[in-house]
Design a protein around this motif. Structure first.
Motif, PDB file in Angstrom:
ATOM      1  N   ASN A  46      31.471  -1.716  14.639  1.00 19.26           N
ATOM      2  CA  ASN A  46      31.180  -2.162  13.283  1.00 19.26           C
ATOM      3  C   ASN A  46      32.458  -2.710  12.648  1.00 19.26           C
ATOM      4  O   ASN A  46      33.399  -3.039  13.358  1.00 19.26           O
ATOM      5  N   TYR A  95      27.138  -7.279  19.405  1.00 14.72           N
ATOM      6  CA  TYR A  95      27.961  -7.642  18.247  1.00 14.72           C
ATOM      7  C   TYR A  95      28.941  -8.728  18.656  1.00 14.72           C
ATOM      8  O   TYR A  95      29.103  -9.023  19.838  1.00 14.72           O
ATOM      9  N   THR A 136      29.741  -5.919  13.769  1.00 16.67           N
ATOM     10  CA  THR A 136      28.506  -5.252  13.344  1.00 16.67           C
ATOM     11  C   THR A 136      27.446  -5.303  14.435  1.00 16.67           C
ATOM     12  O   THR A 136      26.982  -6.379  14.817  1.00 16.67           O
ATOM     13  N   GLY A 137      27.036  -4.151  14.912  1.00 19.56           N
ATOM     14  CA  GLY A 137      25.957  -4.098  15.893  1.00 19.56           C
ATOM     15  C   GLY A 137      24.646  -4.492  15.248  1.00 19.56           C
ATOM     16  O   GLY A 137      24.366  -4.116  14.108  1.00 19.56           O
TER      17      GLY A 137
END
Length: 204
Positions: A46, A95, A136-137
């Motif tokens: 993230n 991501y 960010t996943g």
């Protein structure tokens, strides 16, 4: 999306009619985005500085002249977010470690997981815009049959796609080096992304 998808979309854009600046401004609804912060969960890094932003109902897509995809694509491009693609969202967690991404929902509805499996599922619909800072996943959980998005990237950064935990340590370093974009993809240089991301602080 891979470079080949961006090239295919570029070829399509060259023959499309696009809304002019005045028409585009009339189709954009000023919105304060909802912000979501996600911690490194040990699998997905993230972003330690910037939150995910969700602009709900940011774009009026009920134009009789321009398809929804064209409106969103033109909006992003006008605001300096290019290399666009049009498709759905991958249904596996992934991501980007070297670039931020914006996705505008052109058609349908969906539930999209952000932040990895320990993150949050966001419901999105046509007209919504989701901005994902590097790291960010995200993945698609479920969607309507007609679901489609337009994705794009800021001028700075290199597209990559991370799915393997073995990449994580190197990815964390790359994510920290991704600069804040110069413009909000929805509202341009005066948009709330610039304020939100400027004041964002690292999480403990």
């Amino acid at each position: 999306m891979p470079i080949k998808d961006q090239i295919r979309n570029l070829a399509k854009k060259l023959v499309e009619e696009h809304p002019d600046a005045a028409t585009l401004r009339a189709l954009v609804r000023p919105r304060k985005p909802a912000a979501f912060r996600f911690r490194d969960d040990g699998i997905v890094p993230n972003n330690p500085r910037f939150p995910v932003l969700l602009y709900r109902g940011a774009v009026n897509l009920k134009s009789r002249r321009f398809p929804p995809e064209v409106i969103i694509d033109t909006l992003f491009d006008t605001n300096g977010w290019g290399r666009s693609w049009r498709d759905t969202v991958y249904d596996f967690v992934h991501y980007h470690s070297q670039i931020h991404e914006v996705m505008g929902v052109a058609r349908g509805t969906a539930r999209v997981e952000c932040g990895g499996i320990k993150g949050r599922i966001l419901r999105v619909k046509a007209g919504d815009v989701l901005v994902l800072p590097a790291g960010t996943g995200h993945r698609l959980i479920e969607s309507s049959r007609d679901f489609g998005v337009v994705g794009a990237y800021p001028q700075d950064g290199t597209y990559d796609e991370c799915t393997d935990m073995r990449e994580r340590l190197d990815a964390v370093t790359r994510i920290a080096n991704v600069r804040k974009p110069k413009s909000d993809p929805v509202l341009g240089r005066g948009g709330p992304l610039l304020t939100s991301w400027r004041t964002a602080r690292s999480r403990s």
